[in-house]
Design a protein around this motif. Structure first.
Motif, PDB file in Angstrom:
ATOM      1  N   GLN A   1      97.869 -15.436  21.552  1.00 22.95           N
ATOM      2  CA  GLN A   1      96.905 -16.522  21.710  1.00 22.95           C
ATOM      3  C   GLN A   1      95.574 -15.894  22.111  1.00 22.95           C
ATOM      4  O   GLN A   1      95.542 -14.989  22.950  1.00 22.95           O
TER       5      GLN A   1
ATOM      6  N   CYS B   1     100.781 -21.681  25.847  1.00 20.68           N
ATOM      7  CA  CYS B   1     101.400 -20.374  26.135  1.00 20.68           C
ATOM      8  C   CYS B   1     102.655 -20.550  26.979  1.00 20.68           C
ATOM      9  O   CYS B   1     103.703 -19.956  26.676  1.00 20.68           O
ATOM     10  N   ASN B   2     102.548 -21.340  28.028  1.00 22.60           N
ATOM     11  CA  ASN B   2     103.689 -21.551  28.919  1.00 22.60           C
ATOM     12  C   ASN B   2     104.865 -22.177  28.178  1.00 22.60           C
ATOM     13  O   ASN B   2     106.016 -21.779  28.359  1.00 22.60           O
TER      14      ASN B   2
ATOM     15  N   ALA C   1     106.468 -19.691  25.796  1.00 23.72           N
ATOM     16  CA  ALA C   1     107.178 -18.643  26.532  1.00 23.72           C
ATOM     17  C   ALA C   1     108.511 -19.126  27.095  1.00 23.72           C
ATOM     18  O   ALA C   1     109.343 -18.307  27.493  1.00 23.72           O
TER      19      ALA C   1
ATOM     20  N   VAL D   1     105.053 -13.926  24.181  1.00 20.87           N
ATOM     21  CA  VAL D   1     103.735 -14.556  24.147  1.00 20.87           C
ATOM     22  C   VAL D   1     102.739 -13.721  24.944  1.00 20.87           C
ATOM     23  O   VAL D   1     103.003 -13.333  26.082  1.00 20.87           O
ATOM     24  N   THR D   2     101.595 -13.461  24.324  1.00 24.80           N
ATOM     25  CA  THR D   2     100.503 -12.750  24.975  1.00 24.80           C
ATOM     26  C   THR D   2      99.256 -13.614  24.855  1.00 24.80           C
ATOM     27  O   THR D   2      98.972 -14.153  23.798  1.00 24.80           O
ATOM     28  N   LEU D   3      98.523 -13.726  25.945  1.00 22.16           N
ATOM     29  CA  LEU D   3      97.240 -14.421  25.947  1.00 22.16           C
ATOM     30  C   LEU D   3      96.143 -13.400  26.137  1.00 22.16           C
ATOM     31  O   LEU D   3      96.146 -12.636  27.107  1.00 22.16           O
TER      32      LEU D   3
ATOM     33  N   LEU E   1      99.301 -19.731  34.664  1.00 18.98           N
ATOM     34  CA  LEU E   1      99.924 -19.068  33.522  1.00 18.98           C
ATOM     35  C   LEU E   1     101.298 -18.542  33.932  1.00 18.98           C
ATOM     36  O   LEU E   1     101.441 -17.896  34.960  1.00 18.98           O
TER      37      LEU E   1
ATOM     38  N   ASN F   1     105.989 -15.294  32.334  1.00 19.40           N
ATOM     39  CA  ASN F   1     106.583 -14.873  31.065  1.00 19.40           C
ATOM     40  C   ASN F   1     105.537 -14.644  29.980  1.00 19.40           C
ATOM     41  O   ASN F   1     105.881 -14.257  28.872  1.00 19.40           O
ATOM     42  N   VAL F   2     104.271 -14.913  30.308  1.00 19.93           N
ATOM     43  CA  VAL F   2     103.179 -14.718  29.362  1.00 19.93           C
ATOM     44  C   VAL F   2     102.419 -13.457  29.768  1.00 19.93           C
ATOM     45  O   VAL F   2     101.949 -13.347  30.899  1.00 19.93           O
ATOM     46  N   ARG F   3     102.319 -12.531  28.860  1.00 16.43           N
ATOM     47  CA  ARG F   3     101.534 -11.316  29.111  1.00 16.43           C
ATOM     48  C   ARG F   3     100.055 -11.686  29.008  1.00 16.43           C
ATOM     49  O   ARG F   3      99.654 -12.381  28.080  1.00 16.43           O
TER      50      ARG F   3
END
Length: 136
Positions: free
Chosen positions: A4, A22-23, A26, A33-35, A53, A56-58
């Protein structure tokens, strides 16, 4: 792998959407998932939603005040995403969609596509990308 892209996590509706999306993505353990944001998250106004955030989201920040296309291209290349989804200007996706063609590219628009282009000379460029590389 889902990447994202947004300018920042300031206190706006688009930014809220990005964090929630994102959440939610994930939550599925099959998704990585990467933001990536372009603006510096060390500036408080750019990080309003950062605390919300999921772990679990990088999270990646380019830490710049304006987008640097080659640096962004390199980060996307390093991530090797299957899907790239941007909540920002189409120009952030142009270079990656040309050179990193294995990924599928999407852009969330906050208006009809024709209204998103202010400069007449960009209309043909946007039209081409929306028809060949990027799904608006």
């Amino acid at each position: 792998k889902i990447l994202q892209i947004a300018y920042s996590l300031s206190s706006g509706g688009g930014e809220r959407f990005v964090v929630d999306l994102c959440n939610r993505l994930a939550e599925n353990t099959k998704n990585k998932v990467t933001l990536l944001i372009t603006n510096d998250e060390r500036i408080p106004k750019n990080a309003h939603y950062l605390g919300e955030l999921s772990t679990n989201v990088r999270f990646i920040s380019l830490r710049c005040h304006s987008f640097k296309p080659l640096e962004g291209l390199q980060k996307i290349k390093e991530e090797k995403p299957d899907i790239v989804h941007a909540n920002c200007n189409l120009l952030l996706l142009c270079l990656p969609s040309l050179f990193l063609r294995k990924a599928k590219y999407f852009q969330t628009l906050h208006n009809v596509a024709q209204a998103c282009v202010q400069k007449q000379w960009l209309k043909g460029i946007y039209h081409w990308f929306y028809n060949h590389r990027i799904q608006p």
